[in-house]
Motif scaffolding. Sequence first.
Motif, PDB file in Angstrom:
ATOM      1  N   TYR A 114       0.865  -1.150  -0.027  1.00  0.00           N
ATOM      2  CA  TYR A 114      -0.102   0.032  -0.014  1.00  0.00           C
ATOM      3  C   TYR A 114       0.923   1.328   0.045  1.00  0.00           C
ATOM      4  O   TYR A 114       0.521   2.061  -0.607  1.00  0.00           O
ATOM      5  CB  TYR A 114      -0.955  -0.065   1.188  1.00  0.00           C
ATOM      6  N   ALA A 115       1.989   1.158   0.832  1.00  0.00           N
ATOM      7  CA  ALA A 115       2.767   2.412   0.716  1.00  0.00           C
ATOM      8  C   ALA A 115       3.350   2.713  -0.562  1.00  0.00           C
ATOM      9  O   ALA A 115       3.489   3.773  -1.039  1.00  0.00           O
ATOM     10  CB  ALA A 115       3.866   2.112   1.728  1.00  0.00           C
ATOM     11  N   ALA A 116       3.640   1.365  -1.344  1.00  0.00           N
ATOM     12  CA  ALA A 116       4.575   1.634  -2.679  1.00  0.00           C
ATOM     13  C   ALA A 116       3.365   2.194  -3.586  1.00  0.00           C
ATOM     14  O   ALA A 116       3.626   3.350  -4.412  1.00  0.00           O
ATOM     15  CB  ALA A 116       4.905   0.324  -2.948  1.00  0.00           C
ATOM     16  N   TYR A 117       2.156   2.016  -3.475  1.00  0.00           N
ATOM     17  CA  TYR A 117       1.113   2.519  -4.166  1.00  0.00           C
ATOM     18  C   TYR A 117       0.943   3.887  -4.157  1.00  0.00           C
ATOM     19  O   TYR A 117       1.020   4.636  -4.909  1.00  0.00           O
ATOM     20  CB  TYR A 117      -0.031   1.885  -4.059  1.00  0.00           C
ATOM     21  N   ARG A 118       0.916   4.338  -2.743  1.00  0.00           N
ATOM     22  CA  ARG A 118       0.611   5.792  -2.217  1.00  0.00           C
ATOM     23  C   ARG A 118       1.595   6.582  -2.782  1.00  0.00           C
ATOM     24  O   ARG A 118       1.433   7.631  -3.229  1.00  0.00           O
ATOM     25  CB  ARG A 118       0.391   5.618  -0.855  1.00  0.00           C
ATOM     26  N   ASP A 119       3.182   6.168  -2.565  1.00  0.00           N
ATOM     27  CA  ASP A 119       4.232   6.861  -3.096  1.00  0.00           C
ATOM     28  C   ASP A 119       4.231   7.046  -4.447  1.00  0.00           C
ATOM     29  O   ASP A 119       4.484   8.138  -5.020  1.00  0.00           O
ATOM     30  CB  ASP A 119       5.266   6.202  -2.665  1.00  0.00           C
ATOM     31  N   ALA A 120       3.656   6.117  -5.247  1.00  0.00           N
ATOM     32  CA  ALA A 120       3.636   6.472  -6.917  1.00  0.00           C
ATOM     33  C   ALA A 120       2.494   7.089  -7.508  1.00  0.00           C
ATOM     34  O   ALA A 120       2.492   8.045  -8.192  1.00  0.00           O
ATOM     35  CB  ALA A 120       3.815   4.824  -7.373  1.00  0.00           C
ATOM     36  N   VAL A 121       1.184   6.668  -6.654  1.00  0.00           N
ATOM     37  CA  VAL A 121       0.021   7.332  -7.475  1.00  0.00           C
ATOM     38  C   VAL A 121      -0.313   8.675  -6.506  1.00  0.00           C
ATOM     39  O   VAL A 121      -1.224   9.191  -7.100  1.00  0.00           O
ATOM     40  CB  VAL A 121      -0.980   6.141  -7.372  1.00  0.00           C
ATOM     41  N   GLU A 122       0.060   8.704  -5.277  1.00  0.00           N
ATOM     42  CA  GLU A 122      -0.217  10.016  -4.549  1.00  0.00           C
ATOM     43  C   GLU A 122      -1.721   9.804  -4.205  1.00  0.00           C
ATOM     44  O   GLU A 122      -2.458  10.942  -3.945  1.00  0.00           O
ATOM     45  CB  GLU A 122       0.009  11.246  -5.223  1.00  0.00           C
TER      46      GLU A 122
END
Length: 220
Positions: A108-116
């Motif tokens: 989830y953290a990777a997704y949020r970092d990339a997609v904001e």
Amino acid sequence: MDLALEGTIDISREIAYRDRAIVVLLAGAGVRGAELFRDPRDDDRNGVTWGDIDLENHSLEVFGKSRQYERVGLPSAAQDALQRYRRIADPPIDDWPIFPTNHAPSKYAAYRDAVEEDPDADVAIDDALRSAQVPPPALTKAGGRSVMKRLTKEASINLENGEYLKPHGARRALGAELYEKGHSELAQSALRHKSIETTHESYSDIQAKDVADGIDEVRE
């Protein structure tokens, strides 16, 4: 892997093929665990990706102990294990880790970092990452050790003091096999030792045994 496919143990088909690829790379290609997996304390060690594989030239690029990128030779068993696993894993992009983490918060953290933004609540995080072509973090070194502990237990391998088959032990076993068969230079190349002296020092116990056996043969 065979136990998983037979239904003897409760893991998915993808995990079974992943586990086989890990073992074959460690024991059959001499790759270090630190070269396969992510090290949270080292920004340069993010784990190998599918783009690091060059099957045409039978090699895998890793960030070596030298802190330089190095090419590791992939014997046929390693090539086969990776090809079979890739068909199951179906990575959407070359930057996808060969051994992704199963840790949901990290995904989830990777997704949020990339997609904001957060992924749609109705979409599984793995599907969201694939759709956005956002690679999840790779399995950590600690995660790799956990895999080896589980595999040791599942295979009913009993070692002294409750030990397990460690990544470095698999690599050392490959070198020992080559060295014992008289292929010291091949062992040096497979383990990527800088000098043959390092290889001789690593397997001095085998060398001493060979000398002792040779003396006995002469005196018979």
